[in-house]
Design a protein around this motif. Structure first.
Motif, PDB file in Angstrom:
ATOM      1  N   ALA A  71       0.824  -1.211   0.000  1.00  0.00           N
ATOM      2  CA  ALA A  71       0.000   0.000   0.000  1.00  0.00           C
ATOM      3  C   ALA A  71       0.856   1.257   0.000  1.00  0.00           C
ATOM      4  O   ALA A  71       0.336   2.366  -0.060  1.00  0.00           O
ATOM      5  CB  ALA A  71      -0.919  -0.007   1.214  1.00  0.00           C
ATOM      6  N   LEU A  73       2.588   2.275   2.513  1.00  0.00           N
ATOM      7  CA  LEU A  73       2.631   2.886   3.844  1.00  0.00           C
ATOM      8  C   LEU A  73       3.991   2.654   4.498  1.00  0.00           C
ATOM      9  O   LEU A  73       4.472   3.484   5.255  1.00  0.00           O
ATOM     10  CB  LEU A  73       1.527   2.320   4.736  1.00  0.00           C
ATOM     11  CG  LEU A  73       0.101   2.625   4.292  1.00  0.00           C
ATOM     12  CD1 LEU A  73      -0.902   1.890   5.159  1.00  0.00           C
ATOM     13  CD2 LEU A  73      -0.170   4.115   4.337  1.00  0.00           C
ATOM     14  N   LEU A  96      -1.794   3.160  -7.252  1.00  0.00           N
ATOM     15  CA  LEU A  96      -2.813   3.365  -6.208  1.00  0.00           C
ATOM     16  C   LEU A  96      -4.175   3.685  -6.821  1.00  0.00           C
ATOM     17  O   LEU A  96      -5.211   3.376  -6.251  1.00  0.00           O
ATOM     18  CB  LEU A  96      -2.390   4.488  -5.263  1.00  0.00           C
ATOM     19  CG  LEU A  96      -1.202   4.178  -4.344  1.00  0.00           C
ATOM     20  CD1 LEU A  96      -0.896   5.362  -3.449  1.00  0.00           C
ATOM     21  CD2 LEU A  96      -1.468   2.944  -3.505  1.00  0.00           C
ATOM     22  N   THR A 107     -11.140   2.020   8.496  1.00  0.00           N
ATOM     23  CA  THR A 107     -11.093   3.413   8.901  1.00  0.00           C
ATOM     24  C   THR A 107     -12.515   3.912   9.070  1.00  0.00           C
ATOM     25  O   THR A 107     -13.340   3.801   8.178  1.00  0.00           O
ATOM     26  CB  THR A 107     -10.395   4.232   7.813  1.00  0.00           C
ATOM     27  OG1 THR A 107      -9.038   3.823   7.787  1.00  0.00           O
ATOM     28  CG2 THR A 107     -10.485   5.707   8.098  1.00  0.00           C
TER      29      THR A 107
ATOM     30  N   PHE B  95      -5.059   7.343   8.892  1.00  0.00           N
ATOM     31  CA  PHE B  95      -3.916   7.647   8.009  1.00  0.00           C
ATOM     32  C   PHE B  95      -3.703   6.540   6.985  1.00  0.00           C
ATOM     33  O   PHE B  95      -3.504   6.790   5.812  1.00  0.00           O
ATOM     34  CB  PHE B  95      -2.643   7.859   8.825  1.00  0.00           C
ATOM     35  CG  PHE B  95      -2.623   9.176   9.532  1.00  0.00           C
ATOM     36  CD1 PHE B  95      -2.766  10.354   8.817  1.00  0.00           C
ATOM     37  CD2 PHE B  95      -2.485   9.247  10.900  1.00  0.00           C
ATOM     38  CE1 PHE B  95      -2.762  11.572   9.455  1.00  0.00           C
ATOM     39  CE2 PHE B  95      -2.487  10.458  11.553  1.00  0.00           C
ATOM     40  CZ  PHE B  95      -2.621  11.630  10.833  1.00  0.00           C
ATOM     41  N   LYS B  97      -5.721   4.576   5.648  1.00  0.00           N
ATOM     42  CA  LYS B  97      -6.677   4.550   4.543  1.00  0.00           C
ATOM     43  C   LYS B  97      -6.426   5.706   3.572  1.00  0.00           C
ATOM     44  O   LYS B  97      -6.323   5.532   2.370  1.00  0.00           O
ATOM     45  CB  LYS B  97      -8.104   4.642   5.100  1.00  0.00           C
ATOM     46  CG  LYS B  97      -9.186   4.788   4.041  1.00  0.00           C
ATOM     47  CD  LYS B  97      -9.394   3.493   3.300  1.00  0.00           C
ATOM     48  CE  LYS B  97      -9.996   3.718   1.924  1.00  0.00           C
ATOM     49  NZ  LYS B  97     -10.138   2.483   1.187  1.00  0.00           N
ATOM     50  N   PHE B  98      -6.302   6.909   4.141  1.00  0.00           N
ATOM     51  CA  PHE B  98      -6.236   8.070   3.254  1.00  0.00           C
ATOM     52  C   PHE B  98      -4.917   8.156   2.506  1.00  0.00           C
ATOM     53  O   PHE B  98      -4.857   8.711   1.423  1.00  0.00           O
ATOM     54  CB  PHE B  98      -6.550   9.347   4.029  1.00  0.00           C
ATOM     55  CG  PHE B  98      -8.019   9.459   4.274  1.00  0.00           C
ATOM     56  CD1 PHE B  98      -8.827  10.040   3.315  1.00  0.00           C
ATOM     57  CD2 PHE B  98      -8.604   8.896   5.380  1.00  0.00           C
ATOM     58  CE1 PHE B  98     -10.191  10.085   3.477  1.00  0.00           C
ATOM     59  CE2 PHE B  98      -9.973   8.933   5.557  1.00  0.00           C
ATOM     60  CZ  PHE B  98     -10.765   9.535   4.616  1.00  0.00           C
ATOM     61  N   LEU B  99      -3.885   7.563   3.091  1.00  0.00           N
ATOM     62  CA  LEU B  99      -2.608   7.624   2.390  1.00  0.00           C
ATOM     63  C   LEU B  99      -2.480   6.558   1.308  1.00  0.00           C
ATOM     64  O   LEU B  99      -1.490   6.511   0.597  1.00  0.00           O
ATOM     65  CB  LEU B  99      -1.452   7.541   3.389  1.00  0.00           C
ATOM     66  CG  LEU B  99      -1.459   8.730   4.359  1.00  0.00           C
ATOM     67  CD1 LEU B  99      -0.257   8.698   5.267  1.00  0.00           C
ATOM     68  CD2 LEU B  99      -1.501  10.053   3.614  1.00  0.00           C
ATOM     69  N   THR B 100      -3.527   5.701   1.183  1.00  0.00           N
ATOM     70  CA  THR B 100      -3.495   4.799   0.032  1.00  0.00           C
ATOM     71  C   THR B 100      -4.344   5.353  -1.116  1.00  0.00           C
ATOM     72  O   THR B 100      -4.517   4.701  -2.125  1.00  0.00           O
ATOM     73  CB  THR B 100      -4.010   3.392   0.386  1.00  0.00           C
ATOM     74  OG1 THR B 100      -5.347   3.514   0.860  1.00  0.00           O
ATOM     75  CG2 THR B 100      -3.159   2.742   1.442  1.00  0.00           C
ATOM     76  N   LEU B 101      -4.875   6.553  -0.929  1.00  0.00           N
ATOM     77  CA  LEU B 101      -5.558   7.210  -2.049  1.00  0.00           C
ATOM     78  C   LEU B 101      -4.485   7.827  -2.949  1.00  0.00           C
ATOM     79  O   LEU B 101      -3.429   8.227  -2.467  1.00  0.00           O
ATOM     80  CB  LEU B 101      -6.508   8.288  -1.531  1.00  0.00           C
ATOM     81  CG  LEU B 101      -7.657   7.786  -0.648  1.00  0.00           C
ATOM     82  CD1 LEU B 101      -8.488   8.950  -0.142  1.00  0.00           C
ATOM     83  CD2 LEU B 101      -8.537   6.822  -1.408  1.00  0.00           C
TER      84      LEU B 101
END
Lengths: 321, 261
Positions: A71, A73, A96, A107, B95, B97-101
């Protein structure tokens, strides 16, 4: 004749042999948290297009860490990731754009309603607002969309998370333990959704779990990871084949030492307990030989039996070593 | 053009997240509470806004209000609102979730920063408007205070909140970075509380207090009686902007390159 050829091609097509494109491919992917040993160690995955890929491993095996790298991250310590035939490092946002993630617990802004939660992702991602109600309908949350997400049940929360992942209509879904903490009914619902996505819309789904039963029920491909290392990868059929090939044969005997001596010629001899030995015969013929040699040597044995190795046992066995 | 549209929808999403949260109510009541208290005091002691030689009720009223907030409450409010807004993300596991957009991470950082600044501005505006409303109320209750006769000093108040806002920017950037860094919101709030307290003591005479970000609002506000030092950009505003630029940049870099566990 033509019909047979067509059937054959169709069969190959179904098995993803002709159309085998890899959606996710990792090369010696490695990650370690600060000062600790490798959480993910030289992992090589390849996830074929159109598959439901079960990423299996016990808790703490490195599943989440791997997914977080997929992902973007976490940054891999070494190794590389390719998705949609592009390098993740170089084409991150293009990748992405075609993928959606749900990592561990979904989330969820508890003070907002279910619909507002989806609206947020829609706005942040710049997606089409028309899809909001569509995806809520898809995960059967239309009736509850105006309730606060904080009051949702575990299963509803998880479904809301999936709705969020559905929004951009991606080609790839990466779901980390989507059925974690759900009751059987909730698990069933999620499973139905996932299989539907795959069958009806041809989406590739990468799903992690520590429950083999879950994976068995819906996946077409399996990858097993343990202590950060990949230990098996293949189609569910191949896994079943491996399963067959490691058929176990046990002998319960009163003369342990003598039996041990006689059977030392056979492969993978193992003591199970005080009066049980275990061997892995290749076929029935060898199985007969084992019994024959025991009888010929006059070893007193009370039982000789096959152990049916279920996937569950295989999983435990593979992850034990 | 497309990216501007996208950014504004990011900001809208960030705003939606904060609606009806603690940060939201704090911003509204934070601006109301001090003028209300000062109003109650002046209502029972109207003589304190009356000057025998020169009747300037608005200036006196403004002065009391600013003095009450500038050294301690305003910096503390900025510390709290920043931490609370970021805390929404930590609490919702957001974080990851939104950082995988598919956007650059920095755009999320900036969008949230815009929302934080929006709330700081809102509080300032509410503060000024409630001063005016309460001033007019006192004028009605005690006509001798002359609140109704004297013109409302809009221009001065506007200049004053601009200065105060600019002086708060340094705190915003530092606290924002801290709140992102620490999942436990006690840490950034505790630190901000301690540094604000230290700042409120420092204003009494430490020679380098001008460089202490949490003391800057206190340094720009007392100018009220001197016609609010008619310039908007004095040394203190520039120092605050400097901190804002420095820590804003550090924050974006940290946010863009950190690993998210």
């Amino acid at each position: 004749m033509f019909c047979i050829v067509l059937k054959f091609v169709l069969c190959l097509y179904r098995e993803n042999i002709l159309t085998m494109t890899t959606i996710i491919k990792t090369n010696d992917l490695t990650f370690h948290f600060h000062g600790k040993q490798n959480a993910v160690n030289e992992l090589n995955l390849s996830v074929p297009e159109g598959s439901i890929y079960g990423f299996l491993g016990p808790n703490g095996a490195g599943k989440s860490t791997t997914i977080r790298m997929l992902a973007g991250l976490l940054r891999p310590a070494s190794g590389s990731i390719e998705m949609f035939d592009k390098s993740f490092k170089k084409a991150k946002s293009a990748i992405l754009r075609r993928s959606a993630y749900m990592i561990e617990e979904p989330t969820l802004y508890k003070h907002l309603t279910g619909r507002q939660n989806i609206e947020l992702i829609c706005k942040s991602g710049g997606y089409d607002a028309k899809r909001i109600d569509e995806v809520l309908d898809w995960v059967h949350l239309s009736d509850d969309k105006n309730r606060k997400a904080g009051n949702y049940s575990m299963g509803m929360k998880q479904r809301l998370g999936i709705a969020g992942a559905l929004l951009p209509d991606p080609d790839l879904f990466v779901l980390d333990e989507p059925t974690n903490g759900l009751d059987p009914q909730g698990m069933y619902e999620i499973r139905e959704l996932i299989v539907d996505l795959n069958k009806k819309y041809g989406k590739t789904i990468f799903i992690s779990s520590h429950l083999l039963g879950e994976i068995e029920k819906m996946c077409t491909h399996v990858g097993i990871i343990h202590h950060g290392k990949g230990i098996f990868e293949g189609s569910i059929q191949e896994l079943a084949d491996v399963n067959k090939s490691v058929k176990l044969f046990r002998i319960e005997t009163l003369q342990m030492e003598k039996a041990n001596e006689v059977l030392s010629a056979f492969e993978n001899l193992k003591k199970v307990d005080e009066n049980t030995l275990e061997v892995q015969p290749k076929d029935k013929e060898q199985q007969y030989q084992i019994i024959a040699s025991l009888v010929n040597a006059g070893v007193e044995f009370t039982q000789a039996y096959e152990v049916k190795n279920s996937l569950e046992e295989l999983f435990i066995q593979v992850t034990e070593n | 053009m497309k990216s501007i549209k996208l950014f504004s929808s990011l900001v809208a999403a960030e705003y939606l997240k904060t609606r009806k949260t603690w940060a939201f109510w704090l911003s509204i009541f934070g601006g109301l509470i001090i003028p209300l208290i000062v109003f109650l005091v002046v209502r029972s002691h109207p003589e304190i806004v009356q000057n025998r030689m020169n009747s300037m009720p608005w200036y006196m009223f403004l002065k009391f209000n600013w003095q009450s907030v500038a050294t301690f409450l305003l910096p503390l409010y900025v510390v709290l609102v920043t931490s609370l807004i970021v805390q929404i993300e930590h609490r919702s596991n957001a974080f990851k979730k939104f950082l995988t957009l598919p956007h650059p991470r920095g755009s999320f950082y900036l969008a949230k920063l815009v929302v934080i600044l929006y709330y700081v501005i809102i509080t300032h505006v509410i503060f000024v408007f409630s001063i005016v409303v309460f001033g007019l109320l006192i004028g009605n209750i005690h006509p001798e205070t002359m609140f109704l006769e004297k013109a409302i000093p809009w221009e001065m108040m506007l200049r004053q909140i601009t200065k105060s806002f600019l002086a708060s920017l340094g705190i915003v950037a530092i606290q924002y970075l801290l709140s992102i860094r620490f999942k436990n919101f006690i840490k950034p709030i505790g630190l901000g509380f301690a540094t604000t307290l230290a700042g409120s003591v420092m204003v009494f005479g430490w020679e380098y207090v001008d460089y202490w970000p949490w003391a800057l609002p206190a340094k720009v506000s007392p100018g009220i009686m001197q016609g609010a030092s008619s310039q908007i950009f004095t040394m203190h505003e520039w120092i605050s902007l400097g901190y804002f630029g420095l820590f804003g940049l550090l924050g974006i870099l940290y946010f863009s390159y950190r690993n998210i566990k």
